[in-house]
Write an enzyme that holds these catalytic residues in place. Structure first.
Site, PDB file in Angstrom:
ATOM      1  N   ARG A  33      -4.469   3.152  14.353  1.00  0.00           N
ATOM      2  CA  ARG A  33      -4.322   4.483  13.764  1.00  0.00           C
ATOM      3  C   ARG A  33      -5.209   4.642  12.534  1.00  0.00           C
ATOM      4  NH1 ARG A  33       1.130   4.508  12.296  1.00  0.00           N
ATOM      5  NH2 ARG A  33       1.467   2.439  13.148  1.00  0.00           N
ATOM      6  N   HIS A  52       8.574  -1.648  14.692  1.00  0.00           N
ATOM      7  CA  HIS A  52       7.173  -1.241  14.707  1.00  0.00           C
ATOM      8  C   HIS A  52       7.052  -0.044  15.630  1.00  0.00           C
ATOM      9  CE1 HIS A  52       2.846  -1.343  15.059  1.00  0.00           C
ATOM     10  NE2 HIS A  52       2.793  -2.295  14.145  1.00  0.00           N
TER      11      HIS A  52
END
Lengths: 359, 634
Positions: free
Chosen positions: B269, B249
């Site tokens: 994000r 990740h």
């Protein structure tokens, strides 16, 4: 980031007993209590038993009592303690110890089973559920629960009263009941009654300890227990209803008249319009029933009794003896000097029998 | 001889995360007597960590979304190495599985018209992730847990016993599977609480044990993720595929040190968070690969417009698939432009008002405040790559989830193929629902047809007992399990991590061989009751064998693709796309074989642009595609 050595005391033992053991252990910047427990495992006590999973405050496994306070080990930063302070770690007190910091929490899983599950609405196919965000938010607050059982552990009703465990489900399951009660599409309408009859919500005396320890900051008492209790008070402990149940057949009133009508009303209302109705005086049918009961007995026991008041004594500690020094002209009122006359009709105990035809 | 508790079940599900619970629900609904084995307490599984959401093309937010778009995104994300049939089934069935959850009582966030809201996520063309704030995994596990309780209530009403048809064995670890005449006959394990042994005789076993992340040092995974199911399957004679593909990740916490590895959801994000290096530069614009150039914005202005007008602007490069983001962060850190703690900065504080951040990312905000005393509404986060998910796993039949051994099924992270070389965010929650249901259904069907009664031979049980007790027998004089674990994690992190090269991989294999020998001598003190040292000692042999698979496959695959990046072979090679690396066990050693990938059906192939396909396919395959397209056009 150099570590420093701190003092730790950890309870070690099992169901047969145990004691606090002292450890000297390295602590680094930014660590939490669970990190220190892990360091103890890796360096000094390889068989020290502790539950943990996510280390991020999301799974609710590492519940323990740290300096006597129920906390999550992974969410208790070491920086919250003084460098010289000894940190004492003990298992949850309300549940039987298995070993060291691990307790038998099966009580909670048992209570979970006793609470009827979500009842899907009849005739609504999967994919056709429609709910407004504002309506799901109340239940969503309770679904944040990570089942750490700290609220169960801290609750006075069971913390030192093993005998209450049978009849009392505890805060975790009151919020579950509230969640289902407030679920816009749950088909059951008796969640509040169940809270009283099956879960023992009446035992709760609203000390808010559960709310204080909740790591998810769920307002357990204000948003779940009190709304669930309010309706319970309305229905269960209303002296009128109680008297009514003496007069009518028990089964006519025990399940309140609103029972069936509430179901219909819910079904007719679109989910989005379902109001937070906890504690409000319920359905018209119930109003009628209570009026009828009042008519039968001619007394409004429901009236709030006026608070007692002190006599208007003067600075010398005596009652004024003449109207020249008194606050008002004339003799003092037998109803109390601050009560406006005539009295509002609803505030009078006595009800004239002829008024029962109204409404 | 030790006392052993015995049970008989139709279906035993090992693992009580989303996949295991969904499989168990289906098996019980099919009328089978079902056991769920949970390594932790019921409801604590690693699924709770999934924050972003569950991907399903319901089209609630953008009606242009459908299963074909989802299929395309999944294949693209997996760099075409996915088992196409699994990706197809997944895309088609995910919406039904999500809607079904609502009938179990799940409460997803809503759109204005009262449907399930869907959010944007890296790699997904349209807003597709059903979510509940950023705690979707918790909602999922709780919903399935409560569904199981409701089934138990039904059984109680019918039989007077909550556990008559479905029972959860909490805090129970399985150490062996039993196979006789190439058929599963049951499994064996211990209760953590008492240390007592338990034997299950059952014709069908569903593995749903999750991943292998605990073999890495910086990981978001919990202690349970020791590759148990992977190792059990290997030892039972099944095969693992794609083990070289491990997802890192891009944005795990790197500060404070003790919480290194905890993930910062990608939706940070998706909702407008941006990545900056120590110079304050929004560096992702420099890292858009050619394959994606068409879909991603080239300027900050265009990227920022996308959040409010996605139809007329291209996406910000922060939303590239996660391996691209991980690689970019790694490159920035290596170039000396990282944060003080060795990551980069992820900033939302300058992009949205504080109330919006708290509303959209409540548990993120909470987590950072509680754990690190960082207020994400006021300052940027420090993030870096973290081991997160393994794409590889048990090779299964795409429709039934059956492994090569009769009666063995695998689902969720422990199964392989669905995600190819890289999983899209949000596809794991839908994966475990879709294939959990299928595994439960087919395991139940298998149990119907299987010969009864199934019996485990006493000799096999005795051997299992001996293996389990061995570390206790050696006592504290043996190798320390904690030291071995930490060496294993360090080896994997340093040598088989996010960026790999031949020399390091070869070294890792030598070290793993050494560790494997030492693990045979692991010893622990204390007794059998809730002894974590003993538990770890038993997990180690699983961890080391699975690590060996990953290292061997990583050494063999001489290209970079998805979750496998070779510094010495930085390009994607179309000829490698046609190859699956299959691990199996011969004696104690991992054998590696190359196997061709199943060939995608023509009508699925036609869902893609030729230009896009040309980046993945060999010339030979492209010629085939052209012939096909020509035929369709004629």
């Amino acid at each position: 980031m150099m570590g420093e050595v701190r003092n730790f005391r950890v309870w070690r033992g099992d169901a047969d007993g145990g004691q606090l053991e002292d450890f000297q252990v390295e602590v680094n910047d930014g660590e939490v209590v669970l990190d220190i427990i892990h360091r103890l495992q890796a360096t000094q006590a390889p068989d020290l038993a502790v539950r943990w999973n996510c280390k991020a405050g999301k799974c609710g496994s590492c519940s323990m009592e740290i300096n006597g306070k129920p906390r999550l080990g992974c969410m208790t930063r070491m920086s919250t303690f003084e460098a010289t302070e000894t940190v004492t770690v003990t298992p949850l007190r309300t549940f039987p110890v298995i070993r060291d910091l691990v307790t038998d929490v099966s009580f909670n899983y048992q209570k979970a089973r006793e609470l009827p599950a979500f009842a899907p609405p009849a005739g609504v196919a999967p994919g056709e559920y429609r709910m407004q965000q504002v309506d799901v938010e109340r239940s969503q607050e309770f679904r944040k629960c990570i089942e750490c059982f700290l609220c169960q552990n801290v609750c006075h009703v069971v913390r030192d009263h093993e005998e209450n465990k049978k009849a009392f489900s505890g805060p975790r399951f009151f919020i579950r009941a509230a969640e289902l009660d407030m679920h816009p599409l749950d088909a059951r309408t008796d969640r509040k009654d169940l809270a009283v009859e099956e879960q023992g919500i009446g035992y709760c005396n609203i000390t808010k300890c559960c709310t204080e320890v909740c790591p998810e900051h769920i307002k357990i008492t204000d948003n779940a227990i009190i709304p669930m209790k309010e309706r319970a008070v309305d229905r269960r402990y209303d002296p009128i209803a109680w008297l009514g149940s003496k007069i009518f057949h028990r089964d006519q009133l025990d399940r309140p008249a609103g029972h069936t009508t509430t179901g219909v009303a819910t079904a007719e209302r679109p989910a989005s319009s379902r109001q937070p109705d906890a504690g409000s005086p319920s359905t018209p049918a119930e109003h009628a029933a209570s009026h009828q009961a009042q008519g039968e007995i001619s007394m409004n026991w429901h009236r709030e009794a006026p608070a007692g008041q002190a006599a208007p004594v003067g600075s010398d500690g005596r009652l004024p003896v003449t109207e020249f020094t008194g606050q008002m002209a004339g003799a003092q009122s037998p109803f109390g000097d601050d009560v406006p006359l005539p009295l509002p009709v609803d505030d009078i105990n006595y009800q004239h029998p002829s008024r029962t035809d109204e409404g | 001889m030790t006392n052993i508790e015995r049970h008989n079940y139709d279906v035993v599900v090992i693992g009580a995360g989303g996949a295991g619970l969904r499989a168990a629900i289906e098996a019980r609904l099919a009328g089978k007597k079902t056991a769920i084995i949970s390594k932790s307490l019921f409801g604590k599984a690693h699924t709770v960590m999934a924050e972003g959401g569950a991907a399903a093309a319901m089209g609630n937010v953008n009606s242009r979304d459908n299963w074909m778009v989802h299929f395309r995104d999944t294949m693209r994300g997996g760099k075409f190495l996915n088992n196409f049939r699994m990706a197809e089934l997944h895309a088609k069935e995910a919406p039904d599985r999500i809607w079904e959850l609502e009938t179990y009582g799940a409460l997803f966030d809503r759109t204005k018209d009262g449907k399930i809201s869907q959010r944007n996520f890296g790699g997904h063309e349209y807003p597709r992730l059903a979510h509940v704030g950023d705690r979707t995994g918790l909602e999922l596990i709780r919903t399935l847990q409560q569904k199981i309780v409701s089934l138990q209530q039904e059984d109680f009403a019918a039989t007077g016993n909550y556990e008559s048809r479905i029972r959860v064995f909490a805090e129970t670890t399985i150490t062996e599977l039993f196979v006789e005449n190439d058929r599963i006959t049951g499994c064996f394990g211990y209760y953590r609480e008492s240390g007592e042994f338990v034997l299950f005789e059952a014709p069908a076993v569903v593995l749903a044990t999750g991943g292998i992340g605990r073999s890495f040092k910086v990981t978001s995974n919990s202690w349970e993720y020791t590759g148990d199911g992977h190792a059990l399957a290997l030892r039972a004679g099944a095969a693992l595929i794609n083990m070289e593909f491990v997802q890192f990740h891009p944005t795990g916490m790197v500060w404070p040190p003790s919480v290194k590895g905890i993930l910062v959801t990608e939706s940070v994000r998706g909702d407008g968070g941006v990545l900056r290096n120590s110079e304050g530069k929004r560096f992702m614009f420099d890292y858009v690969p050619d394959v994606f150039r068409k879909q991603y914005a080239e300027t900050e202005e265009e990227a920022d417009r996308w959040y409010t007008d996605p139809d007329n602007n291209r996406r910000p490069p922060e939303l590239l698939p996660r391996d691209e983001v991980a690689r970019a962060i790694n490159a920035e850190v290596k170039a000396g432009r990282g944060s003080p703690a060795g990551g980069v900065f992820l900033d939302v504080s300058t992009r949205m008002p504080a109330e919006v951040i708290i509303k959209r990312l409540p548990s993120m905000h909470h987590q950072f405040k509680e754990l690190a005393d960082v207020d994400i509404t006021k300052q940027p986060m420090e993030v870096g790559p973290t081991c997160h998910y393994v794409m590889g796993g048990v090779e299964v039949d795409p429709d039934t989830e059956a492994a090569a051994v009769s009666g063995l099924f695998a689902v969720g992270e422990v199964s392989g193929g669905m995600h190819g070389s890289n999983r899209l965010g949000g596809n794991s929650l839908s994966d475990l629902l879709v294939f959990g249901k299928r595994a439960g259904e087919y395991a139940a069907r298998y149990a119907d047809e299987a010969a009864r009664p199934v019996k485990v031979s006493p000799a096999a049980v005795n051997a299992a007992v001996e293996t389990a007790l061995a570390p206790l027998g050696r006592g504290e004089g043996g190798e320390s399990p904690y030291a071995l674990q930490s060496e294993l994690q360090q080896t994997m992190n340093d040598l088989v991590g996010i960026i790999r090269r031949r020399s390091e991989l070869e070294e890792s294999l030598a070290r793993l061989a050494d560790l494997k020998e030492r693990i045979k001598k692991v010893g622990v003190g204390g007794g059998r009751r809730y002894n974590p040292g003993w538990h770890l000692a038993l997990d180690l042999r699983n961890m080391v064998i699975v690590s060996e698979c990953t290292a061997k496959a990583a050494l063999e695959r001489e290209e970079s693709r998805g979750g496998h990046t070779r510094e010495d072979f930085p390009k994607m090679d179309p000829s490698w796309r046609r190859v699956n690396l299959v691990c199996s066990l011969r004696g104690e050693d991992v054998q590696l074989e190359r196997k061709p990938l199943p060939k995608m059906r023509p009508e699925l192939m036609e869902l893609f642009d030729r230009a896009e396909l040309s980046k993945y396919l060999t010339d030979e395959e492209l010629a085939e595609f052209d012939a096909l397209a020509g035929k369709a056009g004629a």
